[in-house]
Design an enzyme around this catalytic site. Structure first.
Site: not given
Length: 227
Positions: A96-97, A100
């Site tokens: 998920h990170e 980004h």
């Protein structure tokens, strides 16, 4: 009791439930090791390299669930447990990170909008409630209204955050599946972790909106309040 106060209480309770479910889900799947046995840091590094982001660092961060992407430093920072853990939960968070970081590299519009909104949202979060309370205490309606307007910036920032976070989770699941980091039977738990994490952002927006409505009610913007 004022309807807006009841709404604030209901949203607060719902937020607690969401936080509890997130912690329970994360705790459960942080104990389940992925079949490949790769750590969160290894998966994050592999996804970044696959997207040509060799200059983005992967670093451990102190604390629990302190995982984040720092666009200024170009660094994916994973909480120490997720950095070293090969669990399904750690891999979901790490991916998920990285989502980004990929958004940043690709110029994802909502990420840029959120970054531009951050200064005024930070000001609104810190100063807005103070102006409302001081304005109410002094009978300065204009000052209190200014506080509400500033707090609206917080809600707008949180609204813009939703597509950013949901898109990062979508990317994360795609990375994990396409690159074979998780087996088909492991995708469900990863999806659950990310879904409950995303709902915390929805709860934060709902809380801000309920707070704004309550402040507006205190100012009598919905008509005269019944005593």
């Amino acid at each position: 009791m004022d309807f807006t106060l009841l709404l604030m209480i209901a949203v607060f309770v719902a937020s607690l439930v969401i936080q509890w479910r997130l912690q329970a889900t994360f705790g459960r799947f942080s104990q389940v090791v992925s079949a490949r046995g790769l750590t969160g840091a290894q998966v994050a590094r592999a996804i970044l390299d696959a997207h040509g982001l060799t200059g983005v660092r992967v670093e451990p961060a102190p604390g629990v669930l302190t995982d984040h992407y720092d666009p200024q430093a170009k660094a994916v920072r994973l909480s120490e447990a997720n950095y070293a853990s090969p669990s399904l939960a750690a891999l979901a968070v790490a991916a998920h990170e990285v989502g980004h970081a990929v958004q940043d590299a690709q110029g994802y519009a909502w990420l840029r909008v959120r970054a531009n909104l951050w200064p005024v949202a930070s000001l609104g979060s810190n100063l807005g409630p103070i102006l409302v309370l001081v304005g109410l205490g002094l009978g300065a309606v204009g000052l209190a209204k200014l506080g509400i307007y500033l707090y609206l910036a917080v809600a707008f920032f949180q609204l813009v955050t939703l597509p950013v976070e949901f898109d990062a989770s979508r990317r994360a699941l795609e990375f994990l599946k396409r690159m074979g980091f998780l087996a088909p039977g492991e995708m469900g738990p990863a999806r659950q972790v990310l879904q409950w994490a995303a709902l915390t952002y929805v709860a934060a927006l709902a809380s801000s909106l309920a707070t704004i409505l309550y402040y507006a009610s205190l100012l009598g913007l919905f008509g005269r309040r019944e005593e």
